[in-house]
Design a protein around this motif. Structure first.
Motif, PDB file in Angstrom:
ATOM      1  N   LEU A  17     -38.599  12.246  97.746  1.00 43.91           N
ATOM      2  CA  LEU A  17     -37.500  12.227  96.719  1.00 43.91           C
ATOM      3  C   LEU A  17     -37.889  13.006  95.606  1.00 43.91           C
ATOM      4  N   PRO A  18     -37.559  14.286  95.341  1.00 42.38           N
ATOM      5  CA  PRO A  18     -37.680  14.925  94.093  1.00 42.38           C
ATOM      6  C   PRO A  18     -37.135  14.368  92.858  1.00 42.38           C
ATOM      7  N   LEU A  19     -37.846  14.012  91.745  1.00 44.40           N
ATOM      8  CA  LEU A  19     -37.449  13.748  90.503  1.00 44.40           C
ATOM      9  C   LEU A  19     -37.344  14.472  89.495  1.00 44.40           C
ATOM     10  N   GLN A  20     -36.400  15.180  89.153  1.00 46.69           N
ATOM     11  CA  GLN A  20     -36.522  16.278  88.310  1.00 46.69           C
ATOM     12  C   GLN A  20     -36.153  15.967  86.507  1.00 46.69           C
ATOM     13  N   LEU A  21     -36.804  16.758  86.034  1.00 48.69           N
ATOM     14  CA  LEU A  21     -36.668  16.828  84.481  1.00 48.69           C
ATOM     15  C   LEU A  21     -36.187  17.984  83.947  1.00 48.69           C
ATOM     16  N   TYR A  22     -34.930  18.072  83.089  1.00 56.17           N
ATOM     17  CA  TYR A  22     -34.323  18.880  82.906  1.00 56.17           C
ATOM     18  C   TYR A  22     -33.938  18.770  81.249  1.00 56.17           C
ATOM     19  N   ASP A  60     -32.004  16.385  96.509  1.00 53.78           N
ATOM     20  CA  ASP A  60     -31.982  15.963  97.926  1.00 53.78           C
ATOM     21  C   ASP A  60     -33.291  15.637  98.379  1.00 53.78           C
ATOM     22  N   PRO A  61     -33.429  14.471  99.145  1.00 55.53           N
ATOM     23  CA  PRO A  61     -34.579  14.182  99.749  1.00 55.53           C
ATOM     24  C   PRO A  61     -34.912  15.272 100.593  1.00 55.53           C
ATOM     25  N   ASN A  62     -36.280  15.372 100.786  1.00 51.49           N
ATOM     26  CA  ASN A  62     -36.827  16.226 101.880  1.00 51.49           C
ATOM     27  C   ASN A  62     -37.948  15.687 102.576  1.00 51.49           C
ATOM     28  N   ASP A  63     -38.870  16.520 103.381  1.00 50.64           N
ATOM     29  CA  ASP A  63     -39.538  15.792 104.181  1.00 50.64           C
ATOM     30  C   ASP A  63     -40.967  15.325 103.222  1.00 50.64           C
ATOM     31  N   ASN A  64     -40.927  15.596 102.267  1.00 49.03           N
ATOM     32  CA  ASN A  64     -42.203  15.078 101.440  1.00 49.03           C
ATOM     33  C   ASN A  64     -41.918  14.034 100.668  1.00 49.03           C
ATOM     34  N   PHE A  77     -45.141   1.881  87.313  1.00 47.62           N
ATOM     35  CA  PHE A  77     -43.942   1.471  87.686  1.00 47.62           C
ATOM     36  C   PHE A  77     -43.933   1.224  89.141  1.00 47.62           C
ATOM     37  N   GLY A  78     -45.140   1.328  89.786  1.00 44.63           N
ATOM     38  CA  GLY A  78     -45.355   1.190  91.091  1.00 44.63           C
ATOM     39  C   GLY A  78     -45.133   2.403  91.993  1.00 44.63           C
ATOM     40  N   LEU A  79     -44.880   3.316  91.424  1.00 49.50           N
ATOM     41  CA  LEU A  79     -44.488   4.804  91.855  1.00 49.50           C
ATOM     42  C   LEU A  79     -45.739   5.696  92.113  1.00 49.50           C
ATOM     43  N   TYR A  80     -45.564   6.480  93.083  1.00 45.27           N
ATOM     44  CA  TYR A  80     -46.530   7.486  93.388  1.00 45.27           C
ATOM     45  C   TYR A  80     -46.090   8.709  94.040  1.00 45.27           C
ATOM     46  N   PRO A  81     -46.614  10.076  93.454  1.00 47.20           N
ATOM     47  CA  PRO A  81     -45.883  11.106  94.218  1.00 47.20           C
ATOM     48  C   PRO A  81     -46.689  11.473  95.413  1.00 47.20           C
ATOM     49  N   PHE A  82     -45.739  12.213  96.227  1.00 44.00           N
ATOM     50  CA  PHE A  82     -46.283  12.790  97.395  1.00 44.00           C
ATOM     51  C   PHE A  82     -47.282  13.795  97.002  1.00 44.00           C
ATOM     52  N   GLN A  83     -48.285  13.918  98.148  1.00 43.00           N
ATOM     53  CA  GLN A  83     -49.632  14.648  97.795  1.00 43.00           C
ATOM     54  C   GLN A  83     -50.172  14.610  99.284  1.00 43.00           C
ATOM     55  N   ASN A  84     -50.346  15.896  99.707  1.00 48.60           N
ATOM     56  CA  ASN A  84     -50.963  16.029 100.992  1.00 48.60           C
ATOM     57  C   ASN A  84     -52.358  15.656 100.959  1.00 48.60           C
ATOM     58  N   ILE A 125     -36.962  23.616  80.221  1.00 54.01           N
ATOM     59  CA  ILE A 125     -38.010  22.991  80.971  1.00 54.01           C
ATOM     60  C   ILE A 125     -37.398  22.183  82.475  1.00 54.01           C
ATOM     61  N   MET A 126     -37.641  22.607  83.522  1.00 54.30           N
ATOM     62  CA  MET A 126     -36.829  22.045  84.662  1.00 54.30           C
ATOM     63  C   MET A 126     -37.963  22.221  85.704  1.00 54.30           C
ATOM     64  N   ARG A 127     -38.648  21.053  85.863  1.00 55.25           N
ATOM     65  CA  ARG A 127     -39.636  20.738  86.980  1.00 55.25           C
ATOM     66  C   ARG A 127     -39.574  19.327  87.465  1.00 55.25           C
ATOM     67  N   SER A 128     -40.193  19.250  88.650  1.00 54.01           N
ATOM     68  CA  SER A 128     -40.016  17.858  89.399  1.00 54.01           C
ATOM     69  C   SER A 128     -41.062  17.316  89.997  1.00 54.01           C
ATOM     70  N   PHE A 129     -41.235  16.019  90.035  1.00 54.95           N
ATOM     71  CA  PHE A 129     -42.264  15.440  90.913  1.00 54.95           C
ATOM     72  C   PHE A 129     -41.495  14.945  92.067  1.00 54.95           C
ATOM     73  N   THR A 130     -42.487  15.124  93.276  1.00 58.54           N
ATOM     74  CA  THR A 130     -41.833  14.405  94.458  1.00 58.54           C
ATOM     75  C   THR A 130     -42.251  12.990  94.702  1.00 58.54           C
ATOM     76  N   ILE A 131     -41.175  11.870  94.626  1.00 57.47           N
ATOM     77  CA  ILE A 131     -41.849  10.723  94.722  1.00 57.47           C
ATOM     78  C   ILE A 131     -41.864  10.456  96.090  1.00 57.47           C
ATOM     79  N   ASP A 132     -42.978   9.341  96.609  1.00 60.99           N
ATOM     80  CA  ASP A 132     -43.009   8.949  97.928  1.00 60.99           C
ATOM     81  C   ASP A 132     -42.075   7.847  98.243  1.00 60.99           C
ATOM     82  N   LEU A 133     -41.009   7.854  99.043  1.00 62.70           N
ATOM     83  CA  LEU A 133     -39.969   7.066  99.255  1.00 62.70           C
ATOM     84  C   LEU A 133     -40.500   5.547  99.407  1.00 62.70           C
TER      85      LEU A 133
END
Length: 245
Positions: A145-150, A139-143, A179-186, A48-56
């Motif tokens: 910080l990707p947080l990956q589960l492996y 690596d952070p990107n335009d959307n 945790f006060g975190l939110y994923p990036f979503q268009n 299993i290798m998937r990720s959420f993109t966290i809003d920085l």
């Protein structure tokens, strides 16, 4: 993309996962790239290798209030208390910790969430804890910080594997706001409508479709106060008749 069912001098027959059958020349197995799934089938798990993109913008330092609140989560209580004890002693190691703690910190809400994800996977009965298990940032990107589960699912059956993977990520998506975190979503059309209503002075509790439980979901109907007021327009004045010449 399936199982080899027949091999002859001139042809190789493969039954795809959708039960269609494709016939290919043996040369194509030598000249092209072939992925063999047998290694996965014979191993101890399916990856299993998937990720959420966290809003920085939502990554922040932990406060004593946040740590106290998150101690109410059973699998985090012991981790936080041990890390607090180590902090008081000046022990700051986070990786390969001598106390056997998972890779995570209590300095930031993201570090604490990483620790929670790892602890949750270690206790999950359908995850093989003898194979590689980690939660990491990419690596952070335009959307964001990707947080990956492996990790590796102990059940390799395709249907069961997808169910296990879905259950894990649904759980993470639901508990992330704690945790006060939110994923990036268009943004969607609903976001633009709610933004316009907020600009017009409406209370956030009166809006519908606001994520993460910030609204009072008493019912699914649109609150009357959130509906635009329709002013009554007086009937037009009758046009006077044209006087005769």
């Amino acid at each position: 993309n399936g199982v080899v069912i027949d091999v002859s001098l001139n042809t190789v027959k493969v039954q795809n996962f959708d039960n269609t059958i494709v016939t290919i020349p043996p040369y194509s197995l030598i000249s092209g790239e072939v992925q063999n799934w047998r290694g996965m089938s014979d191993s101890g798990g399916r990856r299993i290798m998937r990720s959420f993109t966290i809003d920085l913008n939502t990554v922040k330092f932990c406060t004593p209030e946040l740590l106290q609140n998150l101690k109410q989560i059973d699998i985090l209580r012991d981790f936080i208390e041990k890390k607090e004890s180590q902090q008081q002693k000046g022990i700051v190691e986070n990786t390969e910790n001598s106390a056997g703690l998972v890779n995570g910190t209590i300095e930031t809400n993201l570090g604490l969430f990483r620790a929670y994800m790892a602890l949750y996977l270690q206790q999950h009965k359908f995850i093989n804890d003898q194979l590689t298990l980690m939660v990491r940032t990419l690596d952070p990107n335009d959307n964001g910080l990707p947080l990956q589960l492996y990790c590796f699912s102990a059940n390799k059956n395709w249907v069961s594997y997808e169910s296990i993977q879905a259950e894990i990520f649904e759980h993470y998506a639901a508990i992330m706001p704690r945790f006060g975190l939110y994923p990036f979503q268009n943004p969607s059309g609903r976001d633009y409508i709610n933004s316009a209503l907020l600009t017009a002075g409406h209370n956030p509790d009166e809006l519908w479709g606001i994520p993460w439980g910030t609204m009072k979901e008493k019912n699914t109907e649109v609150p009357s106060s959130a509906k635009p007021e329709v002013s009554a327009t007086p009937p037009p004045k009758p046009i006077p008749p044209i006087p005769p010449k």
